[in-house]
Write a protein that holds these residues in place. Structure first.
Motif, PDB file in Angstrom:
ATOM      1  N   ALA A  39     -77.071   5.590 -34.732  1.00  0.00           N
ATOM      2  CA  ALA A  39     -75.857   4.760 -34.237  1.00  0.00           C
ATOM      3  C   ALA A  39     -75.154   5.368 -33.168  1.00  0.00           C
ATOM      4  O   ALA A  39     -74.686   5.049 -32.223  1.00  0.00           O
ATOM      5  CB  ALA A  39     -74.896   4.328 -35.530  1.00  0.00           C
ATOM      6  N   ASP A  40     -74.830   6.823 -33.321  1.00  0.00           N
ATOM      7  CA  ASP A  40     -73.931   7.467 -32.523  1.00  0.00           C
ATOM      8  C   ASP A  40     -74.666   7.561 -31.012  1.00  0.00           C
ATOM      9  O   ASP A  40     -73.862   7.496 -30.193  1.00  0.00           O
ATOM     10  CB  ASP A  40     -73.728   8.809 -33.036  1.00  0.00           C
ATOM     11  N   LEU A  41     -75.987   7.781 -31.193  1.00  0.00           N
ATOM     12  CA  LEU A  41     -76.634   7.920 -29.948  1.00  0.00           C
ATOM     13  C   LEU A  41     -77.541   6.853 -29.155  1.00  0.00           C
ATOM     14  O   LEU A  41     -78.248   6.867 -28.453  1.00  0.00           O
ATOM     15  CB  LEU A  41     -77.719   9.231 -29.939  1.00  0.00           C
ATOM     16  N   ALA A  42     -77.249   5.523 -29.914  1.00  0.00           N
ATOM     17  CA  ALA A  42     -77.925   4.407 -29.661  1.00  0.00           C
ATOM     18  C   ALA A  42     -79.392   4.526 -29.490  1.00  0.00           C
ATOM     19  O   ALA A  42     -80.086   4.233 -28.257  1.00  0.00           O
ATOM     20  CB  ALA A  42     -77.384   3.934 -28.249  1.00  0.00           C
ATOM     21  N   MET A  43     -79.934   5.008 -30.425  1.00  0.00           N
ATOM     22  CA  MET A  43     -81.380   5.063 -30.693  1.00  0.00           C
ATOM     23  C   MET A  43     -82.029   4.621 -32.210  1.00  0.00           C
ATOM     24  O   MET A  43     -81.255   4.299 -32.989  1.00  0.00           O
ATOM     25  CB  MET A  43     -82.055   6.304 -30.392  1.00  0.00           C
ATOM     26  N   GLY A  44     -83.099   4.307 -32.356  1.00  0.00           N
ATOM     27  CA  GLY A  44     -83.479   4.066 -33.683  1.00  0.00           C
ATOM     28  C   GLY A  44     -83.823   5.319 -34.628  1.00  0.00           C
ATOM     29  O   GLY A  44     -84.169   6.240 -34.067  1.00  0.00           O
ATOM     30  N   VAL A  45     -83.776   4.909 -35.885  1.00  0.00           N
ATOM     31  CA  VAL A  45     -84.086   5.861 -36.783  1.00  0.00           C
ATOM     32  C   VAL A  45     -85.431   6.494 -36.550  1.00  0.00           C
ATOM     33  O   VAL A  45     -85.500   7.836 -36.660  1.00  0.00           O
ATOM     34  CB  VAL A  45     -83.735   5.291 -37.939  1.00  0.00           C
TER      35      VAL A  45
END
Length: 217
Positions: A179-185
């Motif tokens: 969420a913080d780095l705008a990427m998928g888990v």
């Protein structure tokens, strides 16, 4: 038993094992599959019962918890190890983390927090007792050359991997980092795997220690 976390209890005090067993057997999604009185028995019990998580005491006869942790984590499919200790100044806890333990708790930790720790560690997130984490990390930084070695090691990471490593050191979960780095888990997990490989580390706890050595936290 699918989805149930299998736990091995390792402690030379039978009363401690009995108390932990009673507490954990009442927790949803967790089952105690075996107990061991020392590190040698822990290895044997792991062979027989394939636990997901081992709760490991440090000071035991014959084979201590640090040696047992190192042996278990060297296996092809190692269980996660949480160290349980009575001594909040015992530097052996730090050695246990270096041996591959996913974290540590004090033995007076409330039962709900022990259950949470087992669940988190089984899911790949480290758990550290805040009261002694800072003290042990400060000792690590004080070691000669620790800062320089950590900085040199982290220099091998890409900028994105560096951000992920810092987030791990701050105690962020994979979902938080995503969420913080705008990427998928899934992408976060790939970065974590790459960091572990590049730095020749075993788990996220060791990433956090290295980041602290480098003065990032």
């Amino acid at each position: 038993m699918a989805g149930v976390i299998r736990v091995l209890l390792v402690d030379d005090d039978a009363l401690v094992r009995a108390g932990l067993s009673m507490m954990l057997d009442g927790a949803a999604g967790i089952t105690v599959v075996a107990e061991a009185a020392d590190g040698q028995e822990a290895v044997t019990a792991t062979d027989a019962h394939a636990p997901d998580v081992v709760l490991m005491d440090l000071r035991m006869p014959r084979v201590d918890g640090i040696t047992a942790t190192r042996r278990l984590r060297a296996r092809a499919r190692p269980p996660e190890v949480i160290v349980l200790t009575t001594f909040d100044t015992d530097e052996n806890v730090l050695y246990a983390l270096r041996a591959g333990a996913a974290g540590f708790l004090l033995k007076d930790t409330p039962p709900p927090q022990i259950v949470e720790a087992i669940t988190r560690v089984a899911a790949g997130d480290p758990i550290l007792s805040p009261r002694i984490t800072r003290r042990l990390m400060d000792r690590t930084v004080a070691q000669a050359g620790a800062y320089e070695r950590a900085r040199a090691a982290l220099a091998a990471l890409t900028p994105r991997e560096h951000e992920v490593a810092l987030a791990i050191a701050q105690g962020r979960t994979n979902a938080d980092i995503a969420a913080d780095l705008a990427m998928g888990v899934t992408t976060v997990k790939a970065h974590v795997s790459s960091i572990l490989t590049k730095l020749a580390l075993d788990n996220r706890t060791q990433i956090a220690l290295l980041a602290h050595d480098a003065g990032l936290t």
